[in-house]
Design an enzyme around this catalytic site. Structure first.
Site, PDB file in Angstrom:
ATOM      1  N   PRO A   1      52.127  12.031 -11.258  1.00  0.00           N
ATOM      2  CA  PRO A   1      51.710  12.050  -9.871  1.00  0.00           C
ATOM      3  C   PRO A   1      52.654  12.021  -8.674  1.00  0.00           C
ATOM      4  O   PRO A   1      53.944  11.288  -8.999  1.00  0.00           O
ATOM      5  CB  PRO A   1      50.923  10.859  -9.972  1.00  0.00           C
ATOM      6  CG  PRO A   1      51.431  10.180 -10.989  1.00  0.00           C
ATOM      7  CD  PRO A   1      51.968  10.911 -12.040  1.00  0.00           C
ATOM      8  N   ASP A   2      52.499  12.588  -7.680  1.00  0.00           N
ATOM      9  CA  ASP A   2      53.284  12.156  -6.507  1.00  0.00           C
ATOM     10  C   ASP A   2      53.187  10.807  -5.960  1.00  0.00           C
ATOM     11  O   ASP A   2      52.397  10.075  -6.401  1.00  0.00           O
ATOM     12  CB  ASP A   2      53.462  13.350  -5.438  1.00  0.00           C
ATOM     13  CG  ASP A   2      51.984  13.585  -4.586  1.00  0.00           C
ATOM     14  OD1 ASP A   2      51.070  12.525  -4.658  1.00  0.00           O
ATOM     15  OD2 ASP A   2      51.986  14.438  -3.715  1.00  0.00           O
ATOM     16  N   PHE A   3      53.685  10.530  -4.874  1.00  0.00           N
ATOM     17  CA  PHE A   3      53.276   9.281  -4.243  1.00  0.00           C
ATOM     18  C   PHE A   3      52.488   9.048  -3.199  1.00  0.00           C
ATOM     19  O   PHE A   3      51.446   8.227  -3.248  1.00  0.00           O
ATOM     20  CB  PHE A   3      54.928   8.569  -3.737  1.00  0.00           C
ATOM     21  CG  PHE A   3      55.956   8.514  -4.696  1.00  0.00           C
ATOM     22  CD1 PHE A   3      56.007   7.321  -5.210  1.00  0.00           C
ATOM     23  CD2 PHE A   3      56.887   9.646  -5.000  1.00  0.00           C
ATOM     24  CE1 PHE A   3      57.091   7.437  -6.285  1.00  0.00           C
ATOM     25  CE2 PHE A   3      57.784   9.350  -5.987  1.00  0.00           C
ATOM     26  CZ  PHE A   3      57.805   8.177  -6.725  1.00  0.00           C
ATOM     27  N   ARG A   4      52.395  10.125  -2.102  1.00  0.00           N
ATOM     28  CA  ARG A   4      51.699  10.005  -1.017  1.00  0.00           C
ATOM     29  C   ARG A   4      50.297  10.752  -0.994  1.00  0.00           C
ATOM     30  O   ARG A   4      49.428  10.733  -0.006  1.00  0.00           O
ATOM     31  CB  ARG A   4      52.487   9.928   0.025  1.00  0.00           C
ATOM     32  CG  ARG A   4      53.566   8.946   0.528  1.00  0.00           C
ATOM     33  CD  ARG A   4      54.249   8.913   1.619  1.00  0.00           C
ATOM     34  NE  ARG A   4      55.575   7.896   1.246  1.00  0.00           N
ATOM     35  CZ  ARG A   4      56.620   7.903   0.782  1.00  0.00           C
ATOM     36  NH1 ARG A   4      56.711   8.878  -0.132  1.00  0.00           N
ATOM     37  NH2 ARG A   4      57.370   6.919   0.727  1.00  0.00           N
TER      38      ARG A   4
ATOM     39  N   ASN B   1      63.583  12.941  -7.050  1.00  0.00           N
ATOM     40  CA  ASN B   1      62.749  12.702  -8.149  1.00  0.00           C
ATOM     41  C   ASN B   1      63.603  12.023  -9.432  1.00  0.00           C
ATOM     42  O   ASN B   1      64.805  12.285  -9.526  1.00  0.00           O
ATOM     43  CB  ASN B   1      62.001  13.881  -9.041  1.00  0.00           C
ATOM     44  CG  ASN B   1      61.264  14.685  -7.884  1.00  0.00           C
ATOM     45  OD1 ASN B   1      60.636  13.951  -7.017  1.00  0.00           O
ATOM     46  ND2 ASN B   1      60.746  15.827  -8.214  1.00  0.00           N
TER      47      ASN B   1
ATOM     48  N   ASP C   1      62.648  12.262 -12.585  1.00  0.00           N
ATOM     49  CA  ASP C   1      62.144  12.623 -13.922  1.00  0.00           C
ATOM     50  C   ASP C   1      63.132  13.450 -14.775  1.00  0.00           C
ATOM     51  O   ASP C   1      62.887  13.804 -15.821  1.00  0.00           O
ATOM     52  CB  ASP C   1      60.731  13.241 -13.889  1.00  0.00           C
ATOM     53  CG  ASP C   1      60.854  14.540 -12.597  1.00  0.00           C
ATOM     54  OD1 ASP C   1      62.009  15.112 -12.711  1.00  0.00           O
ATOM     55  OD2 ASP C   1      59.825  14.589 -11.981  1.00  0.00           O
TER      56      ASP C   1
ATOM     57  N   HIS D   1      67.837   9.625  -5.191  1.00  0.00           N
ATOM     58  CA  HIS D   1      67.225   8.409  -5.345  1.00  0.00           C
ATOM     59  C   HIS D   1      67.609   7.841  -6.708  1.00  0.00           C
ATOM     60  O   HIS D   1      66.705   7.125  -7.229  1.00  0.00           O
ATOM     61  CB  HIS D   1      65.724   8.545  -4.905  1.00  0.00           C
ATOM     62  CG  HIS D   1      65.265   8.750  -3.682  1.00  0.00           C
ATOM     63  ND1 HIS D   1      64.148   8.933  -3.247  1.00  0.00           N
ATOM     64  CD2 HIS D   1      66.035   8.741  -2.435  1.00  0.00           C
ATOM     65  CE1 HIS D   1      64.110   9.398  -1.854  1.00  0.00           C
ATOM     66  NE2 HIS D   1      65.496   9.213  -1.355  1.00  0.00           N
TER      67      HIS D   1
HETATM   68  P1  OAD Z   1      55.634  12.184  -1.613  1.00  0.00           P
HETATM   69  O1  OAD Z   1      54.465  11.762  -2.566  1.00  0.00           O
HETATM   70  O2  OAD Z   1      55.797  11.476  -0.337  1.00  0.00           O
HETATM   71  O3  OAD Z   1      55.304  13.625  -1.104  1.00  0.00           O
HETATM   72  C1  OAD Z   1      54.671  14.783  -2.027  1.00  0.00           C
HETATM   73  C2  OAD Z   1      54.689  16.030  -1.030  1.00  0.00           C
HETATM   74  O4  OAD Z   1      54.345  17.057  -2.049  1.00  0.00           O
HETATM   75  C3  OAD Z   1      53.590  16.094  -0.325  1.00  0.00           C
HETATM   76  O5  OAD Z   1      53.631  16.536   0.834  1.00  0.00           O
HETATM   77  C4  OAD Z   1      52.282  16.652  -1.210  1.00  0.00           C
HETATM   78  O6  OAD Z   1      51.424  17.556  -0.257  1.00  0.00           O
HETATM   79  C5  OAD Z   1      53.058  17.679  -1.691  1.00  0.00           C
HETATM   80  N1  OAD Z   1      52.768  18.310  -3.079  1.00  0.00           N
HETATM   81  C6  OAD Z   1      52.021  17.723  -4.055  1.00  0.00           C
HETATM   82  N2  OAD Z   1      51.592  18.309  -5.028  1.00  0.00           N
HETATM   83  C7  OAD Z   1      52.484  19.598  -4.674  1.00  0.00           C
HETATM   84  C8  OAD Z   1      52.474  20.915  -5.375  1.00  0.00           C
HETATM   85  N3  OAD Z   1      51.799  21.118  -6.776  1.00  0.00           N
HETATM   86  N4  OAD Z   1      52.759  22.046  -4.727  1.00  0.00           N
HETATM   87  C9  OAD Z   1      53.474  21.702  -3.363  1.00  0.00           C
HETATM   88  N5  OAD Z   1      53.254  20.615  -2.688  1.00  0.00           N
HETATM   89  C10 OAD Z   1      52.729  19.499  -3.627  1.00  0.00           C
HETATM   90  O7  OAD Z   1      56.754  12.504  -2.302  1.00  0.00           O
HETATM   91  P2  OAD Z   1      58.405  12.434  -2.112  1.00  0.00           P
HETATM   92  O8  OAD Z   1      58.572  13.377  -0.494  1.00  0.00           O
HETATM   93  O9  OAD Z   1      59.198  12.868  -3.093  1.00  0.00           O
HETATM   94  O10 OAD Z   1      61.154   6.940  -3.398  1.00  0.00           O
HETATM   95  O11 OAD Z   1      58.653  10.999  -1.615  1.00  0.00           O
HETATM   96  C11 OAD Z   1      59.939  10.490  -1.259  1.00  0.00           C
HETATM   97  C12 OAD Z   1      60.089   9.367  -1.952  1.00  0.00           C
HETATM   98  O12 OAD Z   1      59.471   8.155  -1.687  1.00  0.00           O
HETATM   99  C13 OAD Z   1      60.278   8.936  -3.396  1.00  0.00           C
HETATM  100  O13 OAD Z   1      61.683   9.469  -3.894  1.00  0.00           O
HETATM  101  C14 OAD Z   1      59.967   7.712  -3.655  1.00  0.00           C
HETATM  102  C15 OAD Z   1      58.984   7.286  -2.715  1.00  0.00           C
HETATM  103  O14 OAD Z   1      58.969   6.244  -2.289  1.00  0.00           O
HETATM  104  C16 OAD Z   1      61.869   5.988  -4.093  1.00  0.00           C
HETATM  105  O15 OAD Z   1      61.157   5.762  -5.134  1.00  0.00           O
HETATM  106  C17 OAD Z   1      62.911   5.320  -3.575  1.00  0.00           C
END
Ligand code: OAD
Length: 363
Positions: A47-50, A121, A123, A140
């Protein structure tokens, strides 16, 4: 900020992926810098974060955090390390297969135009996809090393993994302090390597590719603004200041679809498929483990591959004479196909198949 660019804007309309493909294959470009986040790994089942509903920060109620980001907050970690370690077990590298996007990075490296990948990431799927470690900056941090947060003594990676898997909290052998993987928490500095390489990488960039990030976390979020070369964004939503420059190309949607389209326009799609299929072979390296558990013998696996290859050849079910001539590629493709269909069969048999085609089976 550097202004040199050999990218030619189209005579009418905005630039698009086709224009970027011409630029990528023109021979005028030698330095592509890629900046990525959690969205490039969601297709792998991480999963992503936000993202609303599916993002980690929306699904952490079980950890009873005061606020979602506390799980990566160094002060909160001192008080309640078990919250982070619960999540760390789930996210620990080695359980997931790279996505098509990760494999595209490897293709860029093969074309000798990948200057660097800056990843948020942890991973390590960039390296699992075959990208040389020197080309990757873990902005990170990662699980590669672990240190005491008080005396900074190192703990061996395997030792930490065992302690974590026993649902215990790793403690320093020297001072008894808490041990944490070198993942950058809120309130901590980014790795020295990030700052060491950044200026030279950005000033040499001919093209920036940003993908799968909300660009919410600094200083990473400001990186795409620090260049003046053309930029491509592959993301579900528009982020940062993308769209404000004439040379920006925004491809909204799943980044695997976007990267497939770019690869096709570059004429690199066949190679991309081969590279991605080769990541499935890693699964077959664990055949010995499967043999041990009595599930499938290596001979059975190879027989199945050979039969499938024969079937495909006699049905002419491939993309042309070129791949028929190349048995290695042909078999790699067959292994990729088998891996997916067989994992579906097995999961179906257990009645719990989930359509996460990239996730490496862990049984
Ligand atoms: P986010 O979860 O903040 O953002 C993920 C982005 O990817 C969002 O804009 C989604 O719309 C997009 N997304 C998701 N699935 C996708 C797909 N299949 N194709 C294209 N886009 C997709 O994640 P990050 O930006 O990586 O920090 O978050 C940054 C940091 O916040 C992380 O490294 C983590 C977190 O707190 C730490 O752990 C220190």
């Amino acid at each position: 900020m550097r202004s040199k660019t050999k990218f030619a804007l189209p005579t009418s309309g905005k630039p698009d992926l086709a224009a970027m493909a011409s630029y990528l294959t023109s021979g005028d470009l030698s330095s592509v810098v890629v900046m990525v986040g959690a969205g490039i790994s969601t297709a792998a089942g991480i999963p992503d974060f936000r993202s609303p509903k599916t993002g980690l920060y929306h699904n952490l109620s079980r950890l009873k955090l005061p606020y979602a980001e506390a799980v990566f907050d160094i002060d909160y970690f001192r008080k309640r390390p078990e919250a982070f370690y619960t999540l760390a077990q789930e996210l620990y590298p080695g359980k997931f297969r790279p996505t098509l996007f990760h494999s595209f990075l490897k293709v860029l490296e093969e074309k000798k135009i990948l200057r660097r990948v800056y990843t948020q990431n942890i991973d390590t799927l960039e390296e699992i996809a075959g990208v040389d470690a020197q080309k990757v900056v873990y902005a990170h941090g990662s699980f590669a090393e672990n240190h005491c947060i008080d005396c900074h003594a190192e703990m061996d990676k395997e030792d930490l993994k065992v302690i974590m898997e026993n649902n215990e909290i790793p403690k320093c052998k020297e001072c008894g302090g808490l041990v944490k993987p070198d993942i950058v928490f809120f309130g901590e500095n980014l790795p020295a390597r990030f700052f060491k390489l950044l200026d030279a990488d950005l000033s040499s960039a001919d093209l920036i590719i940003v993908a799968g990030t909300s660009l919410q976390v600094q200083p990473f979020a400001s990186l795409p603004t620090q260049v003046s070369c053309p930029r491509i964004l592959f993301n579900l939503e528009s982020v940062g200041d993308f769209g404000r420059r004439k040379t920006d190309v925004i491809r909204l949607g799943p980044c695997d679809e976007g990267i497939q389209e770019l690869a096709e326009k570059c004429g690199w799609d066949k190679r991309l498929t081969e590279v991605w299929n080769s990541t499935a072979i890693k699964k077959w390296k664990s055949v010995e483990e499967e043999e041990e558990s009595g599930k499938k013998t290596q001979a059975e696996v190879l027989k199945a591959i050979n039969e499938d290859v024969k079937k495909k050849k006699s049905a002419g079910d491939d993309d042309g004479a070129a791949s028929k001539d190349n048995d290695a590629n042909y078999i790699a493709e067959a292994i990729g196909d088998l891996e997916i269909s067989e994992s579906k069969e097995r999961e179906d048999a257990k009645g719990k198949f989930k359509p996460e085609k990239n996730k490496v089976e862990q049984e």
